[in-house]
Write a protein that holds these residues in place. Structure first.
Motif, short mmCIF file in Angstrom:
data_model
loop_
_atom_site.label_atom_id
_atom_site.label_comp_id
_atom_site.label_asym_id
_atom_site.label_seq_id
_atom_site.Cartn_x
_atom_site.Cartn_y
_atom_site.Cartn_z
N LEU A 1 0.84 -1.19 0.00
CA LEU A 1 0.00 0.00 0.00
C LEU A 1 0.88 1.25 0.00
CD1 LEU A 1 -2.70 1.51 0.37
CD2 LEU A 1 -2.56 0.98 2.82
N VAL B 1 -10.06 -0.34 0.82
CA VAL B 1 -8.65 -0.73 0.65
C VAL B 1 -8.35 -1.95 1.52
CG1 VAL B 1 -6.26 0.02 0.96
CG2 VAL B 1 -7.98 1.63 0.08
N THR C 1 -8.86 9.60 -2.01
CA THR C 1 -9.68 10.04 -0.88
C THR C 1 -9.21 11.42 -0.43
OG1 THR C 1 -10.69 9.28 1.18
CG2 THR C 1 -8.30 9.00 1.00
N ASP D 1 -13.70 4.72 2.63
CA ASP D 1 -12.75 4.50 1.52
C ASP D 1 -11.64 3.54 1.96
OD1 ASP D 1 -14.24 6.33 0.12
OD2 ASP D 1 -12.82 8.00 0.41
N LEU D 2 -11.14 3.78 3.17
CA LEU D 2 -10.04 2.94 3.65
C LEU D 2 -10.51 1.51 3.90
CD1 LEU D 2 -8.18 5.40 6.06
CD2 LEU D 2 -7.66 4.84 3.68
N TRP E 1 -12.78 2.80 -7.33
CA TRP E 1 -11.57 2.13 -7.80
C TRP E 1 -11.26 2.54 -9.23
CZ3 TRP E 1 -8.20 0.33 -4.71
CH2 TRP E 1 -8.57 -0.22 -3.48
N PHE F 1 0.71 5.45 -0.05
CA PHE F 1 -0.06 6.69 0.06
C PHE F 1 0.72 7.80 -0.66
CE2 PHE F 1 -1.65 4.38 3.76
CZ PHE F 1 -3.01 4.64 3.70
N ARG G 1 -13.82 10.27 -5.92
CA ARG G 1 -13.33 9.84 -4.60
C ARG G 1 -14.00 8.53 -4.18
NH1 ARG G 1 -16.58 10.64 -1.05
NH2 ARG G 1 -16.21 8.64 -0.06
N LEU H 1 -7.15 4.36 -5.59
CA LEU H 1 -8.34 4.96 -4.98
C LEU H 1 -7.94 6.33 -4.43
CD1 LEU H 1 -11.03 3.27 -2.89
CD2 LEU H 1 -9.79 5.15 -1.82
N VAL I 1 -3.18 4.80 -2.74
CA VAL I 1 -4.21 5.71 -2.24
C VAL I 1 -3.71 7.13 -2.42
CG1 VAL I 1 -5.47 6.53 -0.21
CG2 VAL I 1 -5.21 4.08 -0.60
N CYS I 2 -4.43 7.89 -3.22
CA CYS I 2 -4.10 9.30 -3.42
C CYS I 2 -4.79 10.12 -2.34
CB CYS I 2 -4.57 9.78 -4.79
SG CYS I 2 -3.65 9.07 -6.14
N VAL J 1 -1.99 -1.54 -4.04
CA VAL J 1 -2.97 -0.44 -3.99
C VAL J 1 -2.24 0.89 -3.80
CG1 VAL J 1 -4.90 0.54 -2.70
CG2 VAL J 1 -4.79 -1.93 -3.05
#
Ligand code: SF4
Length: 285
Positions: free
Chosen positions: A132, A271, A248, A267-268, A237, A134, A234, A246, A213-214, A211
């Protein structure tokens, strides 16, 4: 007689080619069809016919919902708007690339004007093989001073979010679109994002997470190459270079709008479902 390239232009071309190499563009061919010297392109306006790189799918195709992810429900019915030529399609994956090599190539970077006000380059932090990743916008004051991403108030909230997912910061990788703090924490400008984000692309390719995550619109709009507002996609996928993505809200937004925490937690949880993480039960339950 062959046209001679002026020395100043040679210097600029040399710098530009070094930059392309640093960000992973290794093959460039001159388009001989024009018969005259090309103008130095604006950063990253590399056109397909000039690069002779493997033919890429249309930019919009890279933004389709992860059709290759049967475990993830398809929910999006809106494709982001793609603005201009793709920034990333010209950047091939570099074999055996590593975070160390990318950091070495970045060096004491002065490629964009953000270098003038920075204290420290904030490259990224965490597990180089994280599942993951970020991606945030850029360093703030605390990050600039410490050289680590997300260590201020918003960073503490991000840490809480990661721990709520049953992970620790060392399990994930955290980085930003731009590696140097914009003055007064302003939003990074287009030329700064364009110049710096290919290093982010190399980081993501080297880590190869399941994954991405933006966090916030700058990260999402940069990777998805869209001008659409984050609220339009937001929590849905999307696909980025074969990986699930994804978007958020940014933790800094949550500090100003605590009511949005519920949306981000949902959202999380999506994930977590993809990564097979369980919500920890409280001791009382
Ligand atoms: S923001 Fe990125 S491109 Fe700009 S100076 Fe910093 S490291 Fe270099």
């Amino acid at each position: 007689m062959a046209e001679r390239i002026p020395a100043a232009l040679q210097q600029l071309l040399s710098e530009r080619l070094s930059y392309y190499e640093d960000i992973g563009i290794r093959l460039l061919y001159r388009n001989r069809g024009t018969g005259s010297l090309p103008q130095i392109p604006a950063p990253f306006q590399v056109h397909r016919e000039e690069t002779h790189l493997p033919k890429a799918t249309p930019a919009s195709a890279s933004l389709k919902i992860a059709a290759t992810a049967p475990s993830v429900p398809r929910k999006i019915d809106v494709l982001p708007v793609v603005s201009g030529p793709s920034l990333f399609e010209s950047v091939d994956k570099i074999a055996d690339d590593s975070l160390l090599k990318i950091r070495t190539d970045l060096g004491d970077c002065t490629r964009c004007k953000l270098h003038k006000g920075r204290h420290t380059i904030v490259f990224g932090d965490g597990n180089p093989k994280a599942e993951l990743v970020f991606v945030g916008e850029g360093p703030g004051h605390d990050e600039d001073m410490q050289g680590l991403p997300f260590v201020g108030r918003a960073g503490k909230l991000l840490t809480q979010m990661i721990e709520a997912m049953g992970l620790q910061r060392k399990d994930v990788y955290i980085c930003n679109v731009v590696k140097c703090r914009p003055p007064e924490n302003r939003t990074p400008e287009k030329d700064e994002v364009t110049t710096c984000s290919p290093f982010l692309l190399r980081q993501i390719d080297a880590i190869a997470p399941r994954v991405i995550v933006c966090l916030g619109s700058v990260a999402a709009q940069t990777l998805l190459e869209t001008t659409r507002g984050i609220s339009q996609f937001r929590g849905q996928w999307l696909e980025f270079r074969g990986r699930k993505l994804l978007a958020t809200y940014h933790p800094a937004y949550l500090l100003r709008n605590p009511n949005a925490k519920g949306e981000v937690w949902r959202d999380l949880q999506k994930v977590m479902a993809v990564l097979g993480l369980q919500v920890k039960k409280s001791k009382s339950s």
